[in-house]
Design a protein around this motif. Structure first.
Motif, PDB file in Angstrom:
ATOM      1  N   THR A   4      51.769  13.691 -13.897  1.00 33.99           N
ATOM      2  CA  THR A   4      52.936  13.561 -13.094  1.00 33.99           C
ATOM      3  C   THR A   4      52.505  12.151 -11.856  1.00 33.99           C
ATOM      4  O   THR A   4      53.276  11.434 -11.709  1.00 33.99           O
ATOM      5  CB  THR A   4      52.992  14.703 -11.982  1.00 33.99           C
ATOM      6  OG1 THR A   4      53.422  15.929 -12.794  1.00 33.99           O
ATOM      7  CG2 THR A   4      54.074  14.329 -10.897  1.00 33.99           C
ATOM      8  N   PRO A   5      51.246  11.944 -11.523  1.00 29.00           N
ATOM      9  CA  PRO A   5      51.089  10.730 -10.736  1.00 29.00           C
ATOM     10  C   PRO A   5      51.149   9.570 -11.489  1.00 29.00           C
ATOM     11  O   PRO A   5      51.846   8.483 -10.812  1.00 29.00           O
ATOM     12  CB  PRO A   5      49.411  10.885 -10.251  1.00 29.00           C
ATOM     13  CG  PRO A   5      49.185  12.366 -10.391  1.00 29.00           C
ATOM     14  CD  PRO A   5      50.209  12.879 -11.414  1.00 29.00           C
ATOM     15  N   ALA A   6      50.876   9.431 -12.694  1.00 27.77           N
ATOM     16  CA  ALA A   6      51.227   8.086 -13.591  1.00 27.77           C
ATOM     17  C   ALA A   6      52.475   7.953 -13.720  1.00 27.77           C
ATOM     18  O   ALA A   6      53.143   6.902 -13.424  1.00 27.77           O
ATOM     19  CB  ALA A   6      50.354   8.276 -14.833  1.00 27.77           C
ATOM     20  N   ARG A   7      53.233   9.044 -13.931  1.00 21.31           N
ATOM     21  CA  ARG A   7      54.665   8.972 -14.333  1.00 21.31           C
ATOM     22  C   ARG A   7      55.384   8.545 -12.982  1.00 21.31           C
ATOM     23  O   ARG A   7      56.467   7.613 -12.863  1.00 21.31           O
ATOM     24  CB  ARG A   7      55.273  10.211 -14.616  1.00 21.31           C
ATOM     25  CG  ARG A   7      56.796  10.160 -15.156  1.00 21.31           C
ATOM     26  CD  ARG A   7      57.390  11.668 -15.492  1.00 21.31           C
ATOM     27  NE  ARG A   7      57.524  12.405 -14.510  1.00 21.31           N
ATOM     28  CZ  ARG A   7      56.722  13.610 -14.451  1.00 21.31           C
ATOM     29  NH1 ARG A   7      55.561  13.946 -15.450  1.00 21.31           N
ATOM     30  NH2 ARG A   7      56.651  14.496 -13.212  1.00 21.31           N
ATOM     31  N   LEU A   8      55.132   8.905 -11.736  1.00 18.13           N
ATOM     32  CA  LEU A   8      55.639   8.426 -10.408  1.00 18.13           C
ATOM     33  C   LEU A   8      55.274   7.097 -10.315  1.00 18.13           C
ATOM     34  O   LEU A   8      56.319   6.084 -10.031  1.00 18.13           O
ATOM     35  CB  LEU A   8      55.140   9.547  -9.481  1.00 18.13           C
ATOM     36  CG  LEU A   8      55.727  10.783  -9.164  1.00 18.13           C
ATOM     37  CD1 LEU A   8      54.757  11.562  -8.173  1.00 18.13           C
ATOM     38  CD2 LEU A   8      57.200  10.772  -8.764  1.00 18.13           C
ATOM     39  N   LEU A   9      54.393   6.607 -10.463  1.00 21.71           N
ATOM     40  CA  LEU A   9      53.904   5.168 -10.543  1.00 21.71           C
ATOM     41  C   LEU A   9      54.905   4.294 -11.149  1.00 21.71           C
ATOM     42  O   LEU A   9      55.089   3.266 -10.942  1.00 21.71           O
ATOM     43  CB  LEU A   9      52.358   4.692 -10.618  1.00 21.71           C
ATOM     44  CG  LEU A   9      51.449   5.054  -9.589  1.00 21.71           C
ATOM     45  CD1 LEU A   9      50.143   5.090 -10.029  1.00 21.71           C
ATOM     46  CD2 LEU A   9      51.673   4.620  -8.288  1.00 21.71           C
ATOM     47  N   ASN A  10      54.863   4.701 -12.561  1.00 22.50           N
ATOM     48  CA  ASN A  10      55.815   3.769 -13.605  1.00 22.50           C
ATOM     49  C   ASN A  10      57.271   4.086 -13.049  1.00 22.50           C
ATOM     50  O   ASN A  10      58.037   3.090 -13.314  1.00 22.50           O
ATOM     51  CB  ASN A  10      55.631   4.498 -14.976  1.00 22.50           C
ATOM     52  CG  ASN A  10      54.448   4.100 -15.519  1.00 22.50           C
ATOM     53  OD1 ASN A  10      53.798   3.115 -15.382  1.00 22.50           O
ATOM     54  ND2 ASN A  10      53.823   5.196 -16.270  1.00 22.50           N
ATOM     55  N   LEU A  11      57.671   5.222 -12.462  1.00 24.91           N
ATOM     56  CA  LEU A  11      59.060   5.246 -12.082  1.00 24.91           C
ATOM     57  C   LEU A  11      59.158   4.376 -10.825  1.00 24.91           C
ATOM     58  O   LEU A  11      60.278   3.536 -10.615  1.00 24.91           O
ATOM     59  CB  LEU A  11      59.257   6.693 -11.707  1.00 24.91           C
ATOM     60  CG  LEU A  11      60.599   7.024 -10.975  1.00 24.91           C
ATOM     61  CD1 LEU A  11      61.917   6.381 -11.991  1.00 24.91           C
ATOM     62  CD2 LEU A  11      60.879   8.410 -10.527  1.00 24.91           C
ATOM     63  N   LEU A  12      58.270   4.185  -9.892  1.00 26.83           N
ATOM     64  CA  LEU A  12      58.415   3.408  -8.554  1.00 26.83           C
ATOM     65  C   LEU A  12      58.362   2.064  -9.076  1.00 26.83           C
ATOM     66  O   LEU A  12      58.814   1.146  -8.706  1.00 26.83           O
ATOM     67  CB  LEU A  12      57.098   3.624  -7.807  1.00 26.83           C
ATOM     68  CG  LEU A  12      57.029   2.781  -6.470  1.00 26.83           C
ATOM     69  CD1 LEU A  12      58.343   3.099  -5.791  1.00 26.83           C
ATOM     70  CD2 LEU A  12      55.686   3.315  -5.679  1.00 26.83           C
ATOM     71  N   SER A  13      57.495   1.621 -10.392  1.00 30.12           N
ATOM     72  CA  SER A  13      57.297   0.265 -10.601  1.00 30.12           C
ATOM     73  C   SER A  13      58.918  -0.253 -11.179  1.00 30.12           C
ATOM     74  O   SER A  13      59.350  -1.149 -10.851  1.00 30.12           O
ATOM     75  CB  SER A  13      56.460  -0.067 -11.781  1.00 30.12           C
ATOM     76  OG  SER A  13      56.232  -1.176 -12.212  1.00 30.12           O
ATOM     77  N   LEU A  14      59.484   0.720 -12.017  1.00 27.11           N
ATOM     78  CA  LEU A  14      60.818   0.612 -12.516  1.00 27.11           C
ATOM     79  C   LEU A  14      61.781   0.317 -11.552  1.00 27.11           C
ATOM     80  O   LEU A  14      62.560  -0.603 -11.235  1.00 27.11           O
ATOM     81  CB  LEU A  14      61.226   1.606 -13.411  1.00 27.11           C
ATOM     82  CG  LEU A  14      60.389   1.723 -14.561  1.00 27.11           C
ATOM     83  CD1 LEU A  14      61.047   2.986 -15.583  1.00 27.11           C
ATOM     84  CD2 LEU A  14      60.861   0.510 -15.828  1.00 27.11           C
ATOM     85  N   LEU A  15      61.735   1.218 -10.172  1.00 27.88           N
ATOM     86  CA  LEU A  15      62.603   1.325  -9.277  1.00 27.88           C
ATOM     87  C   LEU A  15      62.704  -0.114  -8.454  1.00 27.88           C
ATOM     88  O   LEU A  15      63.662  -0.463  -7.667  1.00 27.88           O
ATOM     89  CB  LEU A  15      62.571   2.317  -8.520  1.00 27.88           C
ATOM     90  CG  LEU A  15      63.157   3.558  -9.099  1.00 27.88           C
ATOM     91  CD1 LEU A  15      62.696   4.838  -8.216  1.00 27.88           C
ATOM     92  CD2 LEU A  15      64.686   3.676  -9.463  1.00 27.88           C
ATOM     93  N   GLN A  16      61.538  -0.657  -8.222  1.00 27.85           N
ATOM     94  CA  GLN A  16      61.438  -1.928  -7.461  1.00 27.85           C
ATOM     95  C   GLN A  16      61.730  -3.193  -8.147  1.00 27.85           C
ATOM     96  O   GLN A  16      61.858  -4.414  -7.500  1.00 27.85           O
ATOM     97  CB  GLN A  16      59.903  -1.995  -7.392  1.00 27.85           C
ATOM     98  CG  GLN A  16      59.232  -0.898  -6.257  1.00 27.85           C
ATOM     99  CD  GLN A  16      57.851  -1.240  -5.962  1.00 27.85           C
ATOM    100  OE1 GLN A  16      57.056  -1.717  -6.462  1.00 27.85           O
ATOM    101  NE2 GLN A  16      57.342  -0.663  -4.782  1.00 27.85           N
ATOM    102  N   THR A  17      62.279  -3.024  -9.357  1.00 34.51           N
ATOM    103  CA  THR A  17      63.100  -4.238 -10.035  1.00 34.51           C
ATOM    104  C   THR A  17      64.398  -4.048  -9.242  1.00 34.51           C
ATOM    105  O   THR A  17      65.113  -3.197  -9.194  1.00 34.51           O
ATOM    106  CB  THR A  17      63.263  -4.031 -11.455  1.00 34.51           C
ATOM    107  OG1 THR A  17      61.945  -3.979 -12.232  1.00 34.51           O
ATOM    108  CG2 THR A  17      63.985  -5.112 -12.242  1.00 34.51           C
TER     109      THR A  17
END
Length: 319
Positions: A4-17
């Motif tokens: 879950t933490p890794a997934r949240l970081l990846n999700l946040l990285s995508l949303l910051q595009t």
């Protein structure tokens, strides 16, 4: 992706595009269900990230501006670009780049992986900047070390070269980094001399935080802004009185000069600069010439002499 933490970081990285992401596309990217994406979006919102959702057949998510600056995730290229830009600005005290920029650089370089730190150094070492004034530049590593000591209230050791070339070792309590738009200065309490001092940062070398914390002292004058101005004036060494008139509006001339050289309007489309300056005559002559406005130097005579020499050199170059 079950972490879950890794997934949240990846999700946040995508949303910051800067784009809107359909929920289904985010689910495909992260190999989870749309329901999991919705739960993860709620988690990000709980952490203070303002994620906006749009309704519709597909629906989508995007990160928007909130009331506070959330942590940013940068890829390798973005991190290198920001570090190089901050280093260039901080190293040459470009006007408008102040202590906040140095703090940002210190934070970024603290967490840069070794491979990226090497790329930043390689790129900067391969770049030749055009400097102004007396050519005094500051190593970004020195600035970040000083900024870290100021922020952490940590005593600092360094070697210092005075204007006459004398080398000394100093132990100080660093109080504030200040940029005048041309040079960086460190205001600190010198423990060896038991008094406040202002140091030109381009003359500082081998800064070493000692690990010893300190409680900030009160500045002797009480008025922080006034003390900083007076201390930087003393640090600049021998000064001259400038008196220059311009056939241009004050705001036009002020926008092309460092902040410590501020002209005053004298009429419609004219202004006058009266100020004390420790800048080199060569730099002042070139800077005034590059303003691209008519001007006349009333004083000092040494500046008029430098302008005549500059005119002669330019004339020779064109013949």
């Amino acid at each position: 992706m079950t972490d879950t933490p890794a997934r949240l970081l990846n999700l946040l990285s995508l949303l910051q595009t800067p784009r809107e992401w359909p929920g289904s596309e985010l689910a495909d990217r992260l190999s989870v269900s749309p329901r999991t994406i919705r739960r993860d979006i709620d988690r990000l919102r709980d952490l203070g990230y303002p994620v906006e959702a749009t309704k519709g057949a597909i629906g989508g998510y995007r990160l928007v501006a909130g009331t506070a600056m959330p942590p940013l995730l940068l890829d390798d290229e973005e991190a290198v670009a920001i570090a190089v830009g901050l280093r260039a600005g901080a190293g040459h005290a470009i006007e408008g780049v102040d202590e906040a920029s140095v703090r940002a650089l210190a934070k970024l370089e603290q967490v840069l992986p070794a491979r990226l730190r090497h790329r930043v150094s390689t790129l900067q070492n391969a770049t030749l900047p055009l400097t102004r004034g007396d050519g005094a530049t500051v190593a970004p590593s020195t600035l970040t070390a000083l900024a870290g000591a100021v922020t952490g209230r940590e005593r600092l050791r360094f070697a210092y070269r005075a204007g006459d070339g004398a080398e000394t070792k100093r132990l100080v309590e660093p109080y504030r980094l200040v940029s005048t738009g041309w040079r960086w200065y460190l205001v600190a309490y010198d423990l060896g001399r038991e008094d406040w001092r202002t140091f030109r940062v381009d003359r500082v070398s081998d800064p070493l935080p000692t690990g010893a914390r300190f409680t900030p002292r009160e500045l002797p004058e009480g008025d922080e802004a006034a003390y900083l101005v007076r201390s930087m004036t003393r640090a600049q060494g021998e000064e001259v009185e400038l008196d220059v008139t311009f056939e241009a509006p004050a705001e036009t001339v002020a926008g092309r000069l460092p902040a410590h050289l501020a002209p005053v309007a004298t009429g419609a489309g004219t202004c006058r600069l009266r100020a004390r300056s420790g800048d080199s005559m060569d730099w002042l002559a070139v800077r005034l010439t590059l303003l691209d406005v008519p001007f006349k130097v009333q004083s000092p005579e040494t500046l008029r002499t430098h302008l005549h020499h500059l005119k002669s050199r330019l004339t020779e170059a064109l013949t």
